[in-house]
Design a protein around this motif. Structure first.
Motif, PDB file in Angstrom:
ATOM      1  N   THR A   2      24.684  71.228  48.705  1.00  0.00           N
ATOM      2  CA  THR A   2      25.959  71.270  48.002  1.00  0.00           C
ATOM      3  C   THR A   2      25.849  71.824  46.592  1.00  0.00           C
ATOM      4  OG1 THR A   2      26.533  69.267  49.230  1.00  0.00           O
ATOM      5  CG2 THR A   2      27.985  69.885  47.421  1.00  0.00           C
ATOM      6  N   PHE A   3      24.704  71.632  45.946  1.00  0.00           N
ATOM      7  CA  PHE A   3      24.660  71.811  44.500  1.00  0.00           C
ATOM      8  C   PHE A   3      23.979  73.094  44.023  1.00  0.00           C
ATOM      9  CE2 PHE A   3      24.305  67.228  45.529  1.00  0.00           C
ATOM     10  CZ  PHE A   3      25.569  66.846  45.129  1.00  0.00           C
ATOM     11  N   ASN A   4      23.424  73.901  44.932  1.00  0.00           N
ATOM     12  CA  ASN A   4      22.650  75.048  44.479  1.00  0.00           C
ATOM     13  C   ASN A   4      23.459  76.035  43.651  1.00  0.00           C
ATOM     14  OD1 ASN A   4      20.901  73.849  46.540  1.00  0.00           O
ATOM     15  ND2 ASN A   4      19.697  75.704  46.348  1.00  0.00           N
ATOM     16  N   THR A   5      24.658  76.374  44.118  1.00  0.00           N
ATOM     17  CA  THR A   5      25.462  77.350  43.381  1.00  0.00           C
ATOM     18  C   THR A   5      25.896  76.787  42.032  1.00  0.00           C
ATOM     19  OG1 THR A   5      26.242  78.390  45.422  1.00  0.00           O
ATOM     20  CG2 THR A   5      27.552  78.761  43.446  1.00  0.00           C
ATOM     21  N   ALA A   6      26.247  75.501  41.992  1.00  0.00           N
ATOM     22  CA  ALA A   6      26.621  74.880  40.719  1.00  0.00           C
ATOM     23  C   ALA A   6      25.441  74.879  39.753  1.00  0.00           C
ATOM     24  CB  ALA A   6      27.119  73.459  40.955  1.00  0.00           C
ATOM     25  N   ALA A   7      24.243  74.572  40.271  1.00  0.00           N
ATOM     26  CA  ALA A   7      23.056  74.576  39.414  1.00  0.00           C
ATOM     27  C   ALA A   7      22.771  75.968  38.886  1.00  0.00           C
ATOM     28  CB  ALA A   7      21.854  74.045  40.204  1.00  0.00           C
ATOM     29  N   ALA A   8      22.833  76.972  39.764  1.00  0.00           N
ATOM     30  CA  ALA A   8      22.572  78.347  39.340  1.00  0.00           C
ATOM     31  C   ALA A   8      23.599  78.797  38.309  1.00  0.00           C
ATOM     32  CB  ALA A   8      22.582  79.268  40.556  1.00  0.00           C
ATOM     33  N   SER A   9      24.857  78.405  38.491  1.00  0.00           N
ATOM     34  CA  SER A   9      25.910  78.772  37.540  1.00  0.00           C
ATOM     35  C   SER A   9      25.636  78.165  36.173  1.00  0.00           C
ATOM     36  CB  SER A   9      27.275  78.312  38.060  1.00  0.00           C
ATOM     37  OG  SER A   9      27.610  78.954  39.270  1.00  0.00           O
ATOM     38  N   ASN A  10      25.224  76.906  36.146  1.00  0.00           N
ATOM     39  CA  ASN A  10      24.924  76.256  34.865  1.00  0.00           C
ATOM     40  C   ASN A  10      23.794  76.966  34.124  1.00  0.00           C
ATOM     41  OD1 ASN A  10      26.882  74.302  35.298  1.00  0.00           O
ATOM     42  ND2 ASN A  10      25.458  72.811  36.153  1.00  0.00           N
ATOM     43  N   ILE A  11      22.757  77.322  34.858  1.00  0.00           N
ATOM     44  CA  ILE A  11      21.614  78.009  34.241  1.00  0.00           C
ATOM     45  C   ILE A  11      22.045  79.365  33.698  1.00  0.00           C
ATOM     46  CG2 ILE A  11      19.312  78.963  34.655  1.00  0.00           C
ATOM     47  CD1 ILE A  11      19.095  76.883  36.977  1.00  0.00           C
ATOM     48  N   PRO A  19      33.981  72.996  28.341  1.00  0.00           N
ATOM     49  CA  PRO A  19      33.754  71.649  28.906  1.00  0.00           C
ATOM     50  C   PRO A  19      34.429  71.509  30.265  1.00  0.00           C
ATOM     51  CG  PRO A  19      35.464  71.565  27.229  1.00  0.00           C
ATOM     52  CD  PRO A  19      34.899  72.964  27.189  1.00  0.00           C
ATOM     53  N   ASP A  20      34.000  70.498  31.029  1.00  0.00           N
ATOM     54  CA  ASP A  20      34.633  70.219  32.305  1.00  0.00           C
ATOM     55  C   ASP A  20      36.107  69.881  32.097  1.00  0.00           C
ATOM     56  OD1 ASP A  20      32.297  70.626  33.656  1.00  0.00           O
ATOM     57  OD2 ASP A  20      31.821  68.492  33.920  1.00  0.00           O
ATOM     58  N   LYS A  21      36.912  70.215  33.074  1.00  0.00           N
ATOM     59  CA  LYS A  21      38.329  69.906  33.016  1.00  0.00           C
ATOM     60  C   LYS A  21      38.551  68.410  33.194  1.00  0.00           C
ATOM     61  CE  LYS A  21      39.656  74.406  34.900  1.00  0.00           C
ATOM     62  NZ  LYS A  21      40.325  75.127  36.017  1.00  0.00           N
ATOM     63  N   THR A  22      39.606  67.912  32.575  1.00  0.00           N
ATOM     64  CA  THR A  22      39.984  66.506  32.743  1.00  0.00           C
ATOM     65  C   THR A  22      41.328  66.445  33.462  1.00  0.00           C
ATOM     66  OG1 THR A  22      41.054  66.473  30.567  1.00  0.00           O
ATOM     67  CG2 THR A  22      38.741  65.793  30.683  1.00  0.00           C
ATOM     68  N   PHE A  23      41.602  65.294  34.071  1.00  0.00           N
ATOM     69  CA  PHE A  23      42.785  65.195  34.922  1.00  0.00           C
ATOM     70  C   PHE A  23      43.518  63.880  34.663  1.00  0.00           C
ATOM     71  CE2 PHE A  23      39.447  67.596  36.986  1.00  0.00           C
ATOM     72  CZ  PHE A  23      40.093  68.810  37.230  1.00  0.00           C
ATOM     73  N   GLU A  24      44.806  63.908  34.941  1.00  0.00           N
ATOM     74  CA  GLU A  24      45.643  62.727  34.787  1.00  0.00           C
ATOM     75  C   GLU A  24      46.318  62.399  36.108  1.00  0.00           C
ATOM     76  OE1 GLU A  24      48.402  63.511  31.698  1.00  0.00           O
ATOM     77  OE2 GLU A  24      46.882  63.544  30.094  1.00  0.00           O
ATOM     78  N   ALA A  25      46.690  61.152  36.266  1.00  0.00           N
ATOM     79  CA  ALA A  25      47.392  60.733  37.477  1.00  0.00           C
ATOM     80  C   ALA A  25      48.718  61.472  37.572  1.00  0.00           C
ATOM     81  CB  ALA A  25      47.621  59.229  37.453  1.00  0.00           C
ATOM     82  N   PRO A  26      49.128  61.865  38.779  1.00  0.00           N
ATOM     83  CA  PRO A  26      50.366  62.638  38.935  1.00  0.00           C
ATOM     84  C   PRO A  26      51.614  61.790  38.710  1.00  0.00           C
ATOM     85  CG  PRO A  26      49.468  62.068  41.076  1.00  0.00           C
ATOM     86  CD  PRO A  26      48.448  61.618  40.064  1.00  0.00           C
TER      87      PRO A  26
END
Length: 708
Positions: A383-392, A408-415
């Motif tokens: 699951t994580f290879n592409t995310a890891a490569a993107s971070n690097i 930064p990562d996106k944040t979310f609120e309840a709908p």
């Protein structure tokens, strides 16, 4: 399993293990002139900072995968403007110690192999030997299907996943230390009896069989085996010495060894005998060198025009909508030609991911920047290879000054729920994805849906928020109903997936397809009700297959949707036939097959996807006396047995031919012994479990049972 969160403390700790250059330091050779940017930062400074940040991030990603997710080996490399700027790796040996992995150690790269067969096809197109928009039958005259539309299929449709195939024939494709070519040799035969699930070119949905056909095309047009073509036309000109297929002759000890819990020693070498779709071994450094071919920097091998054609958004040509960032956006060969989050920075990133049973790969190329990364792992999740490569890669781009900051990562609120228009109630009904169906109810502005994407999107209630959208309680997953030009209604899912320790990834695809009513005759319904809840087990998979580690692949439980006329997501047509009806674009419609039942000597069998399965009602308990024999029948079919109470808890030792083997599962379906993988012929039998014996026709297993 320990799960790590990506925190500032973890990041700082990783940076401390690097060797940061003192602030303001200047590096210059005596007498040299060092270029400076407008802000006074030298190119040498930028290169050093880029490497420092990328190396720190790579170490963090590798440690997170090994310590938190069970990976046993990680190898990575970044190439920039023709030069390796980062290369490293870390693995875990049999004793559990972490050790460096050399840059010449080979990994299976899974579906990243598709980029090689795509490039090979485009090379033949450059040479005027292939027209990618001409019928495939021009190059493979004996390619036929039980669907006249097959004549419309072109090589382009194979490369952009839009040919309309059911998906993938996996039988005997993933074998331990066995380069059997059966899967390749029987593909055309298997396809002759199959239909298409969509009009050729209608939409793109992942299909491995298309790339197996490209492999055959390359062989037919070039007049040589695919392995020979790769060696002569790609590896030799580039100087690749560690890019091989299972049919090559090379030292197998170069392949990174994989260890799994419960089995002493390294597993035998894994052979992915589907060369065009996933059969190549390589190294991270050699993968990044191959990226120069895919970006037109090696015009003697592949023209710049061909490379650019591969990077176009082919997926937009069919049934789909231009939407937000996505992990799936097919080009020719590429999984995505506009990978997030790089598009947020105005940078085009093309990517290909790959998985075998034991190995995983991520491959990202930035064509305009002439930068590429390969991130390869053994064991653990894919699951994580592409995310890891993107971070690097983002860390490298920041250090080189290509981007200013990493967002930064996106944040979310309840709908906030709004009043739903009444017409949405009409979307209630039966929906399907591959392998299953579900009843969806739209009521009072709410929809309940089960978990999706393996639990990355949780089971939750979605509420209407206006603009034709329902938002999940998590605030990051939106669903909508899309009535497409092909007359089908789909549930579209847009989400930002959270990967603990790796950040976020955007997803935008069709998850479900609305079904029409189907009411078979009562006599047909009664036949299928007798199958409801019964499991069928594969009998024509070689015993040295790695799929025995994934029993869900080699077994099928028949599940009916009461009163719907559907089973396992297929539409029931006759007493013994149910047909695939999946027409879900992009990813979720892959690998769907018909269900065909027949009886032989009073035993019911199921045929699906090239496999033959035997009904659980024909599986008898293993003899619980002290000595017995099991013989493989003339059909060569594997023999399955239950482990009754009389045999449970006893020690079983098997004397068998070298070509044979057995696998034992506990009552929960977990494999506890795979004799080919372990080299052991003994096991303590778990009560309530299953045993499967496999080998050549006539092979005899001599079984001894003893009490502990």
């Amino acid at each position: 399993m320990k799960m790590w969160k990506r925190t500032g403390v973890a990041l700082i700790a990783a940076v401390l293990f690097a060797a940061p250059m003192a602030e303001g330091a200047i590096q210059a050779n005596q007498g040299s002139i060092v270029a400076k940017s407008e802000d006074g930062v030298t190119q040498a400074d930028q290169g050093s900072e880029a490497k420092r940040l990328a190396e720190a991030e790579a170490q963090l990603m590798a440690q997170t995968l090994i310590d938190g997710y069970g990976a046993s080996g990680v190898q990575y490399a970044i190439r920039s403007k023709g030069e390796i700027v980062l290369s490293g790796g870390i693995g875990v040996d049999a004793a559990g110690n972490k050790t460096p992995i050399g840059n010449n150690v080979m990994f299976a790269i899974g579906s990243v192999s598709k980029m090689y067969v795509t490039a090979a096809t485009m090379m033949l197109a450059d040479a005027g030997k292939v027209d990618i928009d001409s019928p495939l039958t021009n190059y493979i005259p004996d390619f036929t299907m039980a669907d006249e539309r097959y004549k419309q299929i072109t090589p382009r449709m194979l490369m952009n996943h839009s040919a309309g195939f059911y998906g993938s024939h996996y039988r005997n494709s993933m074998l331990f230390a066995d380069n059997d070519t059966e899967n390749h040799d029987l593909l055309l035969q298997n396809l002759r009896s199959e239909r298409l699930k969509s009009e050729p070119g209608e939409y793109s949905v992942y299909a491995n069989d298309g790339f197996q056909l490209l492999e055959i095309l390359v062989e037919r047009v070039s007049g040589m085996s695919y392995t020979q073509f790769l060696a002569q036309s790609i590896s030799a000109p580039l100087g690749l010495t560690s890019t091989k297929t299972p049919l090559d002759t090379f030292d197998r000890s170069q392949i990174y060894s994989v260890h799994v819990p419960g089995i002493d020693g390294a597993l035998p070498v894994e052979n992915a005998n589907v060369l065009g779709t996933g059969g190549i071994y390589s190294t991270a450094e050699e993968l990044t060198l191959f990226s120069e071919v895919l970006t037109g920097k090696q015009p003697d091998l592949l023209s710049e025009a061909a490379a650019l054609a591969m990077q176009q958004p082919e997926y937009r040509n069919g049934v789909w909508v231009d939407g937000s960032s996505n992990v799936y956006g097919y080009g020719l060969g590429w999984d995505s030609v506009d990978l997030a989050p790089f598009d947020d920075y105005g940078i085009q990133a093309v990517t290909k991911g790959g998985n075998t049973i034991l190995y995983h790969a991520a491959y990202i190329v930035l064509p305009e920047q002439e930068v590429s990364i390969a991130f390869l792992t053994a064991g653990g999740p894919s699951t994580f290879n592409t995310a890891a490569a993107s971070n690097i890669l983002l860390a490298y781009l920041k250090g080189s000054g290509e981007i200013k900051d990493i967002r930064p990562d996106k944040t979310f609120e309840a709908p906030v729920k709004k009043e739903m228009p009444d017409h949405f109630k009409a979307y209630s009904g039966l929906y399907r994805k591959v392998g299953s169906t579900l009843s969806l109810t739209v009521k009072d502005g709410e929809i309940n849906l089960p978990a999706m994407k393996g639990g990355l999107i949780p089971e939750q209630t979605y509420v209407y928020i206006g603009d034709q959208v329902f938002m999940g309680e998590d605030g990051r997953t939106a669903i909508s109903f899309d009535e497409q030009s092909n007359g089908k209604t789909y549930v579209r899912v847009q989400s930002v997936l959270e990967f603990p320790g790796f950040g976020q990834s955007a997803l935008d695809h069709y998850e479900l397809q609305k079904l029409d009513a189907n009411t078979p005759d009562d006599s047909i319904t009664q036949v299928w009700k007798k199958r409801d809840g019964k499991t069928y087990y594969a009998v024509n998979e070689k015993i040295n297959s790695l799929f025995y580690f994934s029993p869900q692949v080699l077994s099928k439980m028949i599940q009916l949707d009461e009163g719907s006329g559907y089973a396992n997501g297929t539409i029931i047509m006759e007493n013994n036939k149910a047909m695939n009806i999946a027409e879900i674009p992009v990813m979720n419609g892959r690998d769907a097959f018909d269900l065909i039942f027949y009886k032989e000597n009073g035993i019911e069998y199921l045929q699906s996807g090239g496999w033959t399965f035997i009904s659980e009602t024909a599986i008898m308990p293993i003899y619980n006396g002290s000595a017995s024999t099991v013989t493989i029948p003339a059909s060569g079919h594997a023999r399955w047995f239950q482990i009754g109470e009389g045999a449970g808890g006893r020690s079983m030792t098997v004397e068998m031919p070298e070509s044979s083997g057995f696998v034992v599962y506990d009552a929960n379906g977990i494999p506890i012994q795979h004799s080919v993988a372990s080299g052991s012929s003994s096991v303590i039998l778990p009560a309530g479990g299953l045993i499967v014996f496999g080998g050549e026709a006539g092979d005899i297993f001599k079984i001894a049972l003893k009490r502990k």
